[in-house]
Design a protein around this motif. Structure first.
Motif, PDB file in Angstrom:
ATOM      1  N   UNK A 123       8.344  -2.420   2.175  1.00  0.00           N
ATOM      2  CA  UNK A 123       7.585  -3.586   2.585  1.00  0.00           C
ATOM      3  C   UNK A 123       6.119  -3.341   2.882  1.00  0.00           C
ATOM      4  N   UNK A 124       5.633  -2.114   2.753  1.00  0.00           N
ATOM      5  CA  UNK A 124       4.228  -1.824   3.046  1.00  0.00           C
ATOM      6  C   UNK A 124       3.459  -1.614   1.745  1.00  0.00           C
ATOM      7  N   UNK A 125       2.749  -2.649   1.343  1.00  0.00           N
ATOM      8  CA  UNK A 125       1.897  -2.563   0.163  1.00  0.00           C
ATOM      9  C   UNK A 125       0.497  -2.142   0.584  1.00  0.00           C
ATOM     10  N   UNK A 126      -0.171  -1.444  -0.302  1.00  0.00           N
ATOM     11  CA  UNK A 126      -1.573  -1.066  -0.094  1.00  0.00           C
ATOM     12  C   UNK A 126      -2.355  -1.670  -1.256  1.00  0.00           C
TER      13      UNK A 126
ATOM     14  N   UNK B 117       8.189  -7.174  -6.282  1.00  0.00           N
ATOM     15  CA  UNK B 117       8.013  -7.239  -4.827  1.00  0.00           C
ATOM     16  C   UNK B 117       7.230  -8.479  -4.422  1.00  0.00           C
ATOM     17  N   UNK B 118       7.777  -9.194  -3.452  1.00  0.00           N
ATOM     18  CA  UNK B 118       7.043 -10.321  -2.883  1.00  0.00           C
ATOM     19  C   UNK B 118       5.850  -9.786  -2.102  1.00  0.00           C
ATOM     20  N   UNK B 119       4.774 -10.537  -2.090  1.00  0.00           N
ATOM     21  CA  UNK B 119       3.622 -10.165  -1.277  1.00  0.00           C
ATOM     22  C   UNK B 119       2.642  -9.236  -1.953  1.00  0.00           C
ATOM     23  N   UNK B 120       2.833  -8.951  -3.239  1.00  0.00           N
ATOM     24  CA  UNK B 120       1.858  -8.140  -3.957  1.00  0.00           C
ATOM     25  C   UNK B 120       1.388  -8.908  -5.177  1.00  0.00           C
ATOM     26  N   UNK B 121       0.072  -8.895  -5.398  1.00  0.00           N
ATOM     27  CA  UNK B 121      -0.527  -9.629  -6.522  1.00  0.00           C
ATOM     28  C   UNK B 121      -0.562  -8.744  -7.768  1.00  0.00           C
TER      29      UNK B 121
END
Length: 137
Positions: A59-62, A78-82
């Protein structure tokens, strides 16, 4: 005297065959051990080549998406990453082979992708990195 202690040219044919088979089995096991990659070295490769942009925490995207449980996952999942449109359209499922091709040359593997990395040319380093990523579950 035991056949295995004699020089090969003095051994009978069955003993030479056994020795040859044992040697072949050892060679294959060493090759298979390396083909699987070294997790510790893979962790080091990750730290040197990937950690600036990717996390291994779930859950930790950079700058890039988290690589936690990435093997077996569909690309751009993954949700939450563009993700780039190219990555979304790629339809890749990250098997070891697909990941190896991507790591070697990301721009060739996914033309139009946005990862700013030229690739990891060392095949052994790729194997090690993939072995490490496979442990992240």
């Amino acid at each position: 005297m035991d056949d295995f202690l004699m020089p090969a040219n003095l051994m009978n044919k069955p003993a030479r065959l056994r020795l040859l088979l044992i040697g072949a089995a050892l060679a294959l096991s060493v090759g298979a051990a390396h083909a699987a990659g070294d997790v510790k070295r893979g962790s080091d490769v990750f730290a040197e080549q990937c950690a600036e942009c990717h996390s291994v925490k779930e859950g930790k995207n950079k700058k890039g998406p988290s690589l936690f449980a990435s093997l077996g996952r569909k690309s751009a999942a993954l949700d939450g990453f563009a993700y780039s449109d190219a990555m979304k359209a790629s339809g890749i499922v990250w098997s070891a082979d697909r990941l190896a091709a991507y790591l070697e040359d990301p721009k060739k593997a996914v033309p139009g992708g946005k990862m700013k990395y030229d690739g990891l040319p060392d095949a052994h380093a790729r194997e090690d990195l993939i072995a490490y990523l496979a442990t992240l579950r």
